[in-house]
Design an enzyme around this catalytic site. Structure first.
Site, short mmCIF file in Angstrom:
data_model
loop_
_atom_site.label_atom_id
_atom_site.label_comp_id
_atom_site.label_asym_id
_atom_site.label_seq_id
_atom_site.Cartn_x
_atom_site.Cartn_y
_atom_site.Cartn_z
N ASP A 1 0.85 -1.19 0.00
CA ASP A 1 0.00 0.00 0.00
C ASP A 1 0.89 1.23 0.00
O ASP A 1 1.70 1.44 0.90
CB ASP A 1 -0.90 -0.02 1.24
N ASP B 1 -9.09 3.84 -3.07
CA ASP B 1 -10.15 4.14 -2.10
C ASP B 1 -11.28 4.90 -2.79
O ASP B 1 -11.37 6.13 -2.73
CB ASP B 1 -9.57 4.97 -0.94
N GLU C 1 -1.34 6.64 0.54
CA GLU C 1 -1.65 7.94 -0.07
C GLU C 1 -0.50 8.39 -0.97
O GLU C 1 0.26 9.30 -0.64
CB GLU C 1 -1.93 9.01 0.99
#
Length: 657
Positions: A383, A453, A386
């Site tokens: 991941d 997301d 962001e």
């Protein structure tokens, strides 16, 4: 000046150098710079296959030079204008130039617009703009990665070339005119695929670099692209079934209870996920023993249940982490040009490890190997935490390679590369790295890209269909999405249950079938919110039975899906395919954007609107069709529109006869 040099056509005028070089069959690599020499980086072009039949003809007077390579041919005028044709003489690309440098050019103009504009910027790089004529306003352009919009055909769109959470720039375009173009520049920029001009920009780079291929079919173009950028590994067996995930399982027993319940209900489950904040501090890449006391026993029990465990790994390093001092001392963190070593704040002051540094990649893998891999965990969710922060904070890469913008888009690729190299060193070849971003060539590092997301809404659901199909055409065969969307959605809400059901049905026909999401309402009393329940029994009995049936369908397709994964591994073929990929001679197949092929055999028609119970379907010409899995035994001829029922229990799927 035009000349032949080392099997490439070279143009030089003043400080401008242009190279046109055969690069694989029916393809050219085209580069230009105003530096003293051409940069040596190959970026996404990891291999150079054998060329086709090539020839170069340089002019003896004020004529065009020509170079050909199999089915592709290029001409360069005496003043450097480049035009590309296929083997039948059809013009594929023509540079858009409006100036007076060549009075013989029919487009000679006082506008003073360059086709290959390299505008110097401070630091020694250039702001690059590449302009092509829009040869046909009806041209259709596909690929380019993943964007949160409903458009499959990208002609007329303005695309940011950068990574964001839910946006992945993979700048390979497939044109209905019969060419594919890779913008081989990992700088942040822009692509404007207009009806008057096709333009590409890189805001900071040292050279123009793109690769173009001519092909008779989209499949020929796609397979040629895979030859030069690399092939995805073979999907492991656990990638063919159903994956269970939610925002966060917050302790060992909770996760095991979910796996046990699937087993008790006799519902096949291939993989379950330990998501973020299973660590004590970011940058320790290990389980917090307070909540995960015995990871080895957990993995052992899961394997007895025939369930693999995936663990989420972030690139972030908290200054409270036990590894922060060593990583700082060894130069393994990204650079900042002022202030404290903080790139963002997320449950602490954090920065990122420098994935472009081979030593940093080795260091992270050593931690992951010790704390995960050696405990039996072989599947990683990388991941990017962001990723827009690691690209748009201008302080981060200021001192790396001269420009933060130059390397920004390659960051996710290098992140996956470290784990791919580490697992290869351990003898593992079927490698899966789940990421929410990718760039051209990421597929060869086992990148399974999910669409980030996204919202739990019908509009968002529609966007994912276009995103998945265009990612496949951009060379990323492994792709998935959060079934039900990520942000919100209450399992007790009847309206959300309908959306979830339709999304779940579609998920069975995606390359990977993965349930995920941050559901409402949030539970209380758990450290770092874990989201409401998100298992298939969380949505009521009716939805549960539908989900169970579609997991069964996924199992029924296992052998077929394995074959699709082998095609992707061996040829670069998308798993999800646009209709025109399989039926390029059918003009209507180029127009339909809400149906697709799951491999060559099954045509899938997702139900994308609330309350819809009847749907109009186009059956492509060139085949006959039969409703798959239904009571209708009729065979329908292709080339027609037909209406079919789509009750909540089922999504229309057709079998090619």
């Amino acid at each position: 000046m035009l000349l032949s040099e080392d099997e490439k056509l070279v143009f030089r005028f003043d400080d401008h150098i242009l190279w046109v070089q055969p690069w694989g069959e029916n393809a050219f690599r085209i580069r230009a710079t105003k530096q003293a020499s051409m940069p040596t980086e190959d970026w996404a072009l990891s291999s150079k296959p054998a060329n086709g039949k090539t020839s170069i003809k340089t002019p003896v007077s004020d004529e065009d030079a020509t170079i050909s390579n199999g089915k592709i041919k290029a001409t360069v005028s005496s003043r450097g204008k480049l035009t590309i044709y296929n083997s039948s003489g059809k013009k594929l690309l023509e540079e858009y130039a409006r100036h007076r440098q060549d009075p013989k050019d029919p487009k000679c103009s006082a506008l003073t617009i360059e086709a290959r504009e390299l505008r110097p910027i401070l630091g020694g790089d250039y702001h690059l703009t590449m302009r092509f004529e829009s040869l046909d306003p009806k041209e259709k352009i596909f690929g380019m990665g993943q964007y949160q919009q409903p458009y499959l055909n990208l002609k007329g769109t303005d695309l940011e070339l950068a990574h964001r959470n839910s946006q992945a720039s993979v700048p390979f375009a497939v044109s209905s005119l019969g060419y594919g173009l890779l913008w081989n520049n990992p700088g942040i920029g822009r692509a404007v695929l207009g009806t008057n001009v096709l333009g590409f920009e890189a805001y900071s780079t040292k050279a123009l670099d793109y690769w173009v291929v001519a092909g008779d079919t989209p499949a020929e173009i796609e397979e040629a692209y895979a030859k030069v950028t690399g092939y995805v590994p073979m999907m492991p067996e656990y990638g063919l079934g159903f994956w269970q995930c939610k925002l966060r399982y917050w302790n060992q027993e909770q996760l095991l209870n979910i796996a046990r319940e699937y087993h008790r209900r006799n519902v096949p489950l291939d993989l379950i996920v330990v998501d973020f904040f299973h660590w004590k501090h970011q940058g320790e890449w290990s389980f917090d023993p307070e909540f995960w006391p015995d990871p080895e026993a957990m993995v052992k029990e899961l394997k007895e249940l025939k369930v693999e465990l995936m663990v989420s790994i972030w690139p972030t390093v908290e200054n409270a982490s036990e590894n922060f001092p060593e990583m700082l001392e060894r130069g393994l963190l990204i650079r900042h040009d002022r202030g404290m070593r903080v790139a963002m704040q997320c449950d602490g002051d954090i920065t990122h490890f420098d994935a472009t540094n081979p030593e940093a990649r080795k260091y992270i893998w050593s931690k992951a190997k010790k704390n995960y891999y050696d405990k039996g965990i072989k599947v990683f969710w990388l991941d990017e935490a962001e990723p827009e922060y690691s690209i748009y904070d201008f302080d981060i890469f200021r001192y790396h390679a001269g420009s933060n913008l130059q390397i920004g888009n390659t960051y996710p690729k290098e992140y996956a590369r470290g784990f791919y190299e580490g697992m290869q060193a351990e003898g593992q070849t079927n490698i899966v790295n789940l990421l929410r971003c990718a760039w051209a060539g990421s597929q060869k590092y086992g990148a399974l890209v999910w669409s980030g997301d996204i919202a739990s809404s019908w509009d968002s659901f529609r966007n994912q269909l276009a995103a998945g199909l265009n990612m496949g055409l951009a060379g990323i065969p492994w792709w998935t999405t959060d079934i039900g969307g990520f942000h919100g959605g209450n399992p007790d809400d009847p309206e959300f249950r309908e959306l979830f059901t339709r999304w779940f049905q579609w998920g069975a026909f995606c390359p990977v079938m993965r349930l995920h999401g941050d559901r409402e309402p949030k539970p209380e009393g758990q450290p770092t919110a874990s989201g409401a329940e998100n298992e298939i029994w969380s949505y009521g009995d009716e939805v549960y039975e539908i989900c169970k049936r579609y997991i069964g369908i996924r199992e029924q397709l296992r052998d077929y899906t394995r074959g699709l994964m082998r095609e992707a591994h061996e040829k670069g073929t998308p798993v999800m395919r646009t209709l025109f990929y399989e039926f390029p001679g059918d003009e209507r197949a180029w127009e339909v954007e809400t149906q697709y092929m799951f491999g060559s055999q099954y045509m899938v028609v997702p139900v994308l609107k609330a309350g819809q119970r009847v749907i109009k379907v186009y059956l492509p010409d060139g085949a006959s069709w039969k409703v798959w899995g239904g009571k209708d035994d009729a065979v329908y001829q292709g080339g027609q529109d037909v209406e079919f029922d789509c009750p909540i229990e089922s999504m229309p799927v057709f079998c090619r006869q």
